[in-house]
Design a protein around this motif. Structure first.
Motif, PDB file in Angstrom:
ATOM      1  N   PHE A   1       0.847  -1.180   0.000  1.00  0.00           N
ATOM      2  CA  PHE A   1       0.000   0.000   0.000  1.00  0.00           C
ATOM      3  C   PHE A   1       0.892   1.242   0.000  1.00  0.00           C
ATOM      4  O   PHE A   1       1.774   1.383   0.841  1.00  0.00           O
ATOM      5  N   ALA A   2       0.671   2.162  -0.951  1.00  0.00           N
ATOM      6  CA  ALA A   2       1.553   3.330  -1.070  1.00  0.00           C
ATOM      7  C   ALA A   2       0.778   4.553  -1.546  1.00  0.00           C
ATOM      8  O   ALA A   2      -0.208   4.431  -2.282  1.00  0.00           O
ATOM      9  N   ARG A   3       1.254   5.715  -1.085  1.00  0.00           N
ATOM     10  CA  ARG A   3       0.810   6.974  -1.677  1.00  0.00           C
ATOM     11  C   ARG A   3       1.868   7.382  -2.697  1.00  0.00           C
ATOM     12  O   ARG A   3       3.065   7.406  -2.383  1.00  0.00           O
ATOM     13  N   VAL A   4       1.436   7.693  -3.919  1.00  0.00           N
ATOM     14  CA  VAL A   4       2.374   8.026  -4.999  1.00  0.00           C
ATOM     15  C   VAL A   4       1.914   9.318  -5.665  1.00  0.00           C
ATOM     16  O   VAL A   4       0.744   9.462  -6.007  1.00  0.00           O
ATOM     17  N   TRP A   5       2.832  10.255  -5.809  1.00  0.00           N
ATOM     18  CA  TRP A   5       2.509  11.481  -6.545  1.00  0.00           C
ATOM     19  C   TRP A   5       3.792  12.136  -7.052  1.00  0.00           C
ATOM     20  O   TRP A   5       4.890  11.846  -6.569  1.00  0.00           O
ATOM     21  N   GLY A   6       3.633  12.978  -8.071  1.00  0.00           N
ATOM     22  CA  GLY A   6       4.770  13.722  -8.600  1.00  0.00           C
ATOM     23  C   GLY A   6       4.885  15.050  -7.874  1.00  0.00           C
ATOM     24  O   GLY A   6       3.961  15.861  -7.905  1.00  0.00           O
ATOM     25  N   ARG A   7       6.004  15.253  -7.196  1.00  0.00           N
ATOM     26  CA  ARG A   7       6.197  16.467  -6.409  1.00  0.00           C
ATOM     27  C   ARG A   7       7.103  17.423  -7.166  1.00  0.00           C
ATOM     28  O   ARG A   7       8.191  17.056  -7.611  1.00  0.00           O
ATOM     29  N   GLU A   8       6.662  18.658  -7.288  1.00  0.00           N
ATOM     30  CA  GLU A   8       7.412  19.642  -8.064  1.00  0.00           C
ATOM     31  C   GLU A   8       8.626  20.150  -7.288  1.00  0.00           C
ATOM     32  O   GLU A   8       8.534  20.483  -6.104  1.00  0.00           O
ATOM     33  N   LYS A   9       9.770  20.191  -7.942  1.00  0.00           N
ATOM     34  CA  LYS A   9      10.971  20.753  -7.320  1.00  0.00           C
ATOM     35  C   LYS A   9      10.854  22.269  -7.260  1.00  0.00           C
ATOM     36  O   LYS A   9      10.195  22.877  -8.093  1.00  0.00           O
ATOM     37  N   HIS A  10      11.520  22.886  -6.270  1.00  0.00           N
ATOM     38  CA  HIS A  10      11.428  24.338  -6.188  1.00  0.00           C
ATOM     39  C   HIS A  10      12.369  24.987  -7.210  1.00  0.00           C
ATOM     40  O   HIS A  10      13.330  24.369  -7.685  1.00  0.00           O
ATOM     41  N   LEU A  11      12.070  26.240  -7.550  1.00  0.00           N
ATOM     42  CA  LEU A  11      12.724  26.892  -8.692  1.00  0.00           C
ATOM     43  C   LEU A  11      14.237  26.975  -8.534  1.00  0.00           C
ATOM     44  O   LEU A  11      14.979  26.765  -9.495  1.00  0.00           O
TER      45      LEU A  11
END
Length: 704
Positions: free
Chosen positions: A230-240
């Motif tokens: 069981f996992a939470r998966v998402w694409g996290r944006e890098k900071h500028l």
């Protein structure tokens, strides 16, 4: 109480009623103390401490930290005293506020000295109570959010200080959300045009390729679910700022959405982390050498995760970080993670808190061993942001060291007595030079002898603050006589054809007064310890001062330091003016870095005291030198390719390149090029001047 409403809403969520009443009392005292004071933006001053307290409350810090944040400027900016604070709120809150306060009421000779002493006080207060630096970071965060009311030059100065000191400090304590925000705000203040351009590119990429991000997230999630994870998966944006740093480091342009996203995979257990890594490597092909295990060996700030880079759909790179829920919280909040668990005597410290406490204890040891505030600050800054290596003792204990650390650094990291009695080292059961940098994964065995002692020459290659301070401490305490003998030998050698005995008492006394030393033995000891350079002291003893004429040429020619081709690789050259063979040069002695060679026209020589005549010896060096060029060229599509071709044609190398758009369709290009000597540089400049569209080209040497 309207200003208190937002803060009150946050603390209602986690503080008990009696503690909330104390916070309200602190707000009333701060509001009344700052009555009639305003910020540069025109807002009432109390808005600032309330904002600082809110930042800490969002991290669920205890009521004393929130109270101290509300009161953090009252000692500095109002008649309120520490004694009054202590009587009203207790000694703990008063000590935190005093630790945060600046030393404006003391008189310093220079602004730099004031900044150093302020920083020293903050660091030492932090070793007593880490909440001091948490308030300071929140204070700097709100100040950076409201920089717009200041002049551009002041904005840039504050932003530069933030990047150099406060961002590494937040990173070292693992508070990544604060570090990321400070970096982005500093980036915006220092390079507003670059910030705006990159921000727009990221927004376009985000909108254009969102479907690809969702596709990859779903593929990973389905693969893990099929494996019973069981996992939470998402694409996290890098900071500028991180994207900007990556582009500069790899000299690349912004290409796609994959440059700005890293996928987060959050699972329940450590076992699930490793199982997930295997599953996604079956889904996407891993890139060789790009898998990092920070669970088995956490980073210096307590950060833990499995990191991997893979080739995803359509050949796009996929970066993934795998963590448990606890690891995710510590990665984001650092030492402030699970802060509430420390209430009422509970002290279930996280990895980040344990490591921070070790680091703070190391700072205490440094403070006890160094001679002055400047030396302390330099050592502390070297501890901030090292790239780590991990080596092993013969019994399998992992020792974490900064990149470039040597066997002597390792010996002192294990124990001071081992460092002091070190005589040799074996790495992987083979002899290894003491001065050679270690590499991750090596097993290191230190050979000791009871009667051995540290050598002054070790200071030339050790890199950790602990090793430096311990060696200096030993030399100061136990080797004064040896240092005096060595110093006398070095000074007599530099005085040739004269000798120390031939000098008059007046000559010696004059030099001692200028150097603020009490005796000749003290002067000789400082030379023997490497804190002063004998050739430089000769100029003072002989009554000679280095004088630089309008053309940047030094007028004295005695006791010249010859910079030979064989020694160039081990000589330090100033990064502010980038001297190269053929330039007129001067040696400048610094307390921590020894002799540094500057261009004679360097502006940083204006206030330097320890100067020595220097000269290049004839001969071809085996190394190349960096020179900084400033080119104004018409902003056309072929501008940068033409520049690069011209430099390559002249056999020069490009180390770094920055660009900025100017008015009138011009492009400003700052280049760092590698050349052999001044003649080679002149050839490069000649080639650049011949490019169509070049308006001007000059070399930057930080001239006076």
């Amino acid at each position: 109480m309207e200003l208190f409403a937002d803060l009150n809403q946050i603390i209602q969520g986690y503080l008990p009623a009696d503690k909330i009443e104390l916070v309200k009392r602190a707000f009333v005292i701060a509001r009344d103390a700052h009555e009639g004071q305003f910020r540069s933006s025109g807002e009432p001053y109390i808005t600032h401490p309330v904002a600082v307290a809110s930042i800490l409350a969002q991290m669920h810090l205890d009521h004393e930290a929130v109270m101290a944040a509300l009161l953090h400027d009252v000692i500095e900016d109002t008649p309120y005293t520490e004694a009054q604070l202590s009587a009203e709120f207790g000694s703990s809150v008063a000590e935190i506020v005093d630790g945060v306060s600046k030393l404006d009421k003391l008189k310093f000779r220079t602004r730099q000295e004031a900044q150093v002493e302020n920083f020293r006080k903050m660091i030492l207060a932090m070793t007593r109570d880490i909440r001091v630096v948490l308030i300071k970071l929140a204070d700097r965060t709100h100040n950076m959010r409201t920089l717009g009311a200041l002049r551009p030059d002041k904005r840039r100065r504050i932003a530069k200080e933030t990047l150099e000191i406060y961002c590494p400090l937040a990173h070292r304590l693992g508070i990544e959300h604060i570090k990321n925000e400070l970096e982005d705000l500093s980036f915006k203040a220092m390079y507003p045009h670059r910030y705006d351009v990159l921000k727009k590119l990221v927004e376009v990429a985000r909108n254009n390729r969102q479907d690809l991000i969702e596709c990859i997230s779903n593929e990973i999630k389905v693969r893990l679910e099929n494996a019973g994870i069981f996992a939470r998966v998402w694409g996290r944006e890098k900071h500028l700022y991180k994207i900007y740093q990556k582009m500069r480091a790899k000299d690349q342009e912004f290409h796609s959405i994959m440059d700005i996203y890293a996928f987060r995979i959050i699972v329940k257990t450590v076992d699930d982390c490793y199982r997930s890594l295997g599953q996604i490597h079956n889904l996407y092909k891993p890139r060789p050498g790009r898998v990092k295990d920070y669970i088995a060996v956490p980073k210096a700030n307590g950060y833990q995760s499995l990191q991997t880079s893979m080739i995803g759909p359509h050949g796009v790179p996929v970066e993934a970080h795998i963590q448990t829920e606890d690891m995710e919280k510590v990665a984001e909040m650092g030492v402030t993670a699970y802060w509430g668990g420390k209430e009422n005597g509970k002290n279930d410290s996280t990895t980040a808190q344990v490591r921070a406490q070790r680091w703070l204890q190391n700072l205490v040891e440094i403070q006890q061993s160094v001679g002055n505030s400047f030396e302390f600050i330099e050592n502390v800054k070297s501890e901030f942001f090292p790239k780590e290596i991990f080596v092993f003792t013969p019994k399998g204990r992992i020792v974490e060291l900064p990149k470039g650390a040597t066997a002597v650094d390792f010996a002192y990291a294990v124990h001071s007595d081992i460092g002091n009695t070190c005589v040799g080292v074996t790495v992987e059961h083979k002899p290894y030079p003491l001065f050679k940098a270690l590499e991750s994964g090596q097993t290191v065995h230190i050979i000791t002898e009871p009667n051995a002692h540290p050598e002054a020459s070790w200071l030339n290659f050790v890199v950790t603050a602990r090793a430096k301070t311990r060696i200096r401490h030993y030399l100061k305490q136990r080797c004064a006589i040896d240092a005096i003998k060595l110093g006398k030998t070095e000074l007599n050698s530099a005085l040739q054809p004269h000798s120390l005995e031939a000098l008059s008492p007046q000559q010696i006394q004059s030099a001692l007064e200028e150097l603020k030393l009490s005796s000749l033995d003290e002067l000789l000891r400082e030379i023997g310890l490497g804190n002063l350079l004998a050739p430089v002291i000769v100029h003072q003893l002989m009554g000679e001062q280095i004088e630089i004429d309008v053309d940047g040429n030094s007028q004295n020619h005695n006791n010249t330091l010859m910079i030979s081709p064989a020694l160039m690789a081990n000589t330090q050259f100033a990064q502010c003016c980038h001297p190269i063979p053929g330039d007129p040069i001067i040696g400048c002695s610094t307390p921590n870095n020894g002799l540094v060679i500057h261009h004679c026209q360097c502006a940083n020589l204006k206030n330097a005291r320890q100067l020595a005549q220097a000269k290049w010896e004839e001969g071809q060096s085996a190394i190349n030198f960096d020179a900084e060029l400033q080119v104004e060229i018409l902003n056309e599509q072929s501008a940068l390719p033409s520049l690069m071709m011209a430099i390559t044609a002249s056999e020069g190398g490009i180390q770094n390149i920055w660009t900025e758009e100017l008015e009138s369709s011009l492009l400003l290009v700052i280049l760092q090029v590698s050349v052999k000597d001044l003649k080679h540089l002149e050839n490069v400049l000649h080639r650049i001047k011949g490019i169509t569209g070049v308006v001007s080209v000059k070399r930057n040497i930080n001239a006076q």
